[in-house]
Design a protein around this motif. Sequence first.
Motif, PDB file in Angstrom:
ATOM      1  N   LYS A  58       0.835  -1.206   0.000  1.00 43.20           N
ATOM      2  CA  LYS A  58       0.000   0.000   0.000  1.00 43.20           C
ATOM      3  C   LYS A  58       0.872   1.259   0.000  1.00 43.20           C
ATOM      4  O   LYS A  58       0.626   2.189  -0.778  1.00 43.20           O
ATOM      5  CB  LYS A  58      -0.896  -0.001   1.249  1.00 43.20           C
ATOM      6  N   ASN A  59       1.872   1.299   0.859  1.00 47.64           N
ATOM      7  CA  ASN A  59       2.656   2.523   0.993  1.00 47.64           C
ATOM      8  C   ASN A  59       3.485   2.820  -0.261  1.00 47.64           C
ATOM      9  O   ASN A  59       3.600   3.973  -0.668  1.00 47.64           O
ATOM     10  CB  ASN A  59       3.519   2.469   2.252  1.00 47.64           C
ATOM     11  N   TYR A  60       4.091   1.790  -0.847  1.00 54.55           N
ATOM     12  CA  TYR A  60       4.825   2.049  -2.090  1.00 54.55           C
ATOM     13  C   TYR A  60       3.862   2.493  -3.190  1.00 54.55           C
ATOM     14  O   TYR A  60       4.199   3.350  -4.018  1.00 54.55           O
ATOM     15  CB  TYR A  60       5.619   0.812  -2.524  1.00 54.55           C
ATOM     16  N   ALA A  91       2.681  10.503  -5.017  1.00 59.37           N
ATOM     17  CA  ALA A  91       3.034  11.727  -4.278  1.00 59.37           C
ATOM     18  C   ALA A  91       4.269  12.382  -4.898  1.00 59.37           C
ATOM     19  O   ALA A  91       5.349  11.784  -4.916  1.00 59.37           O
ATOM     20  CB  ALA A  91       3.303  11.388  -2.809  1.00 59.37           C
ATOM     21  N   PRO A  92       4.138  13.624  -5.394  1.00 62.41           N
ATOM     22  CA  PRO A  92       5.288  14.279  -6.043  1.00 62.41           C
ATOM     23  C   PRO A  92       6.517  14.397  -5.139  1.00 62.41           C
ATOM     24  O   PRO A  92       7.640  14.370  -5.634  1.00 62.41           O
ATOM     25  CB  PRO A  92       4.747  15.673  -6.394  1.00 62.41           C
ATOM     26  N   LYS A 142       9.084   6.088  -6.092  1.00 58.99           N
ATOM     27  CA  LYS A 142       7.879   6.332  -6.880  1.00 58.99           C
ATOM     28  C   LYS A 142       7.500   5.135  -7.739  1.00 58.99           C
ATOM     29  O   LYS A 142       6.658   5.246  -8.635  1.00 58.99           O
ATOM     30  CB  LYS A 142       8.088   7.561  -7.761  1.00 58.99           C
ATOM     31  N   THR A 143       8.104   4.000  -7.471  1.00 55.16           N
ATOM     32  CA  THR A 143       7.764   2.799  -8.223  1.00 55.16           C
ATOM     33  C   THR A 143       6.992   1.844  -7.320  1.00 55.16           C
ATOM     34  O   THR A 143       7.514   1.404  -6.301  1.00 55.16           O
ATOM     35  CB  THR A 143       9.047   2.088  -8.705  1.00 55.16           C
ATOM     36  N   ALA A 177       7.989   4.945   1.645  1.00 54.38           N
ATOM     37  CA  ALA A 177       8.193   5.521   0.314  1.00 54.38           C
ATOM     38  C   ALA A 177       8.974   6.829   0.347  1.00 54.38           C
ATOM     39  O   ALA A 177       9.472   7.264  -0.684  1.00 54.38           O
ATOM     40  CB  ALA A 177       6.846   5.738  -0.370  1.00 54.38           C
ATOM     41  N   ASN A 178       9.071   7.468   1.523  1.00 55.17           N
ATOM     42  CA  ASN A 178       9.762   8.755   1.611  1.00 55.17           C
ATOM     43  C   ASN A 178      11.131   8.675   2.265  1.00 55.17           C
ATOM     44  O   ASN A 178      11.892   9.633   2.217  1.00 55.17           O
ATOM     45  CB  ASN A 178       8.899   9.759   2.392  1.00 55.17           C
ATOM     46  N   GLY A 179      11.418   7.556   2.911  1.00 49.09           N
ATOM     47  CA  GLY A 179      12.629   7.493   3.711  1.00 49.09           C
ATOM     48  C   GLY A 179      12.429   8.300   4.980  1.00 49.09           C
ATOM     49  O   GLY A 179      11.374   8.916   5.191  1.00 49.09           O
ATOM     50  N   GLU A 180      13.453   8.279   5.843  1.00 49.43           N
ATOM     51  CA  GLU A 180      13.300   8.950   7.128  1.00 49.43           C
ATOM     52  C   GLU A 180      14.438   9.924   7.389  1.00 49.43           C
ATOM     53  O   GLU A 180      15.396   9.595   8.083  1.00 49.43           O
ATOM     54  CB  GLU A 180      13.195   7.918   8.260  1.00 49.43           C
ATOM     55  N   PRO A 181      14.337  11.153   6.851  1.00 51.25           N
ATOM     56  CA  PRO A 181      15.240  12.202   7.311  1.00 51.25           C
ATOM     57  C   PRO A 181      14.702  12.679   8.658  1.00 51.25           C
ATOM     58  O   PRO A 181      13.645  13.321   8.734  1.00 51.25           O
ATOM     59  CB  PRO A 181      15.117  13.283   6.233  1.00 51.25           C
TER      60      PRO A 181
END
Lengths: 149, 381
Positions: free
Chosen positions: B162-164, B170-171, B176-177, B327-331
């Motif tokens: 779901k998250n991917y 999401a821009p 994004k794949t 999907a965004n990673g964690e900064p």
Amino acid sequence: MNQRGAAKALHKPIDPKLFTWPSSNPRLLGSRCNNCGTTSFPSQTSCPRCCSEDVTPCELATRGTLWSFTIQGFLPKSPPYAGEETAATFQPYGVGYVELPDQVRVVSRLKVSSPEELEIGMDMELVFEPFRVDEDGAEIISYAFRPVA
Amino acid sequence: MTDVAIVGIGIHPFGRTDGVSGLEQGAFAVRQALRDCGLEWSDMQFAYGGSSAAGNADSLVNSLGLTGLQFINVANGCATGGSALQSAYMAIKSGMFDLGVAVGFDKHPRGAFAVEPEKMGLGKWYGDVGLALTTQFFAMKIQKYMHDFGISEATLVKVAEKNYGNGALAPHAWRKTPLTYDQIATSPMISHPLRKYMFCSPAEGGCAIVLASAEKARQLSTQPLFLKGAIVRTRHFGSFEVFTQGQALEQAPSPSVDASKATFEMAGIGPEDIQVAQLQDTESGAETMHMAENGFCADGDQEKWIREGYTRIDGRLPVNTDGGCLANGEPVGASGLRQVYEVCVQLRGQGGARQVGNDPKVGYTHVYGAPGLSGCTIISR
């Protein structure tokens, strides 16, 4: 393994405060709070539950039950990891928390590295083993738990 | 006391941006948030900002402008962004200020987070023998939870799937794949039962939120959003947390449970009122457990929720609509603010292909991490 006689000098505990060593029956060391009775591992000089500084070092049980586990599937970053494996020689290893009755759950490497051989709630026992050899040729001793046969 | 509004939001795309420093990504996000509400940096009366690995946030003034504003650096582990926002909330709520910004950014090296056990008061032996890995904690927490509440491996796979999928819409997302169920379910085992594509990675990104008093917000915007609750809580004795060498026999709820309850109480609403949520998904087991820790379902009900697709964008409670940390990673400095950004986008109806369809009026964010702390917010139109 041999803990006596001439070999003794060649064995060093990985941390002098972590377990009794040398000993014919080594035990993990914790601390017990004289105010609220909480047992901590490793030993510390105050109680994380009630903040009392009236704590006494204590030896921990050598048997318990497996609370949860995982299998470390990749070579950990070094530092901090001090194992001698390379990416080519690395073999996954088990990690778990062993619940020592009426004391504390201790984190530990496990002697078993297959999830099929591990089950939450199974009986576990403490063992000591060389973890690596240091620059002086001494075996660095650490602890682990294994399923009770 | 005044209500606290969100009037401007900005984000620098998450992921890997070679050649752009973390500070520059933070400045980009601030400028975008200011443009979003038609304000200038010189209008800002205060700022709270944080980063764990990419420099001192207050250095942003060198780029944005040396205006003399009150700038306070925030360092609070994985809840750094959420803590900056909570601090900004209090600054306005107190009546001392009526316009300011919360900003977070980061730029972590590739690979797992660096760990120095001795800096955390832990013995050197713990790192030596290969126990000082956050991944082991997450794996053992979900392993125990699966055992106790009958959660299947399929549920962990579907959460990641779901998250991917959401991230692909999401821009600002990194990955994004979309990944298929089988790609996730057959990816290498990192720390049993968690596989490679079930974990998020450290990454880069920046995010900024401009806050105002309700009075000020109504002058600036026809449709401000309101921060109805913002709470940060730390661990109690007996809560199972990362880097625990000896765990107490008595068990306490996680700090997420405390932060969530307090945030709902502050907002005067309940979990049933939330229409879109961003929940910390360090790995897919974390999102699964956090559904219950935040009060959205009972322990074990996740099995049904995920099977029925309740948390998908078209479900009854869409969760991690921009793909979350997976999907965004964690900064670390920016991660909690990204969740707030995404909820604001959804409440404004600006989500485009990932817009949830229930015309949401109330959203929720939850960040959790080392060393055992959690921050939650509730945002409404």
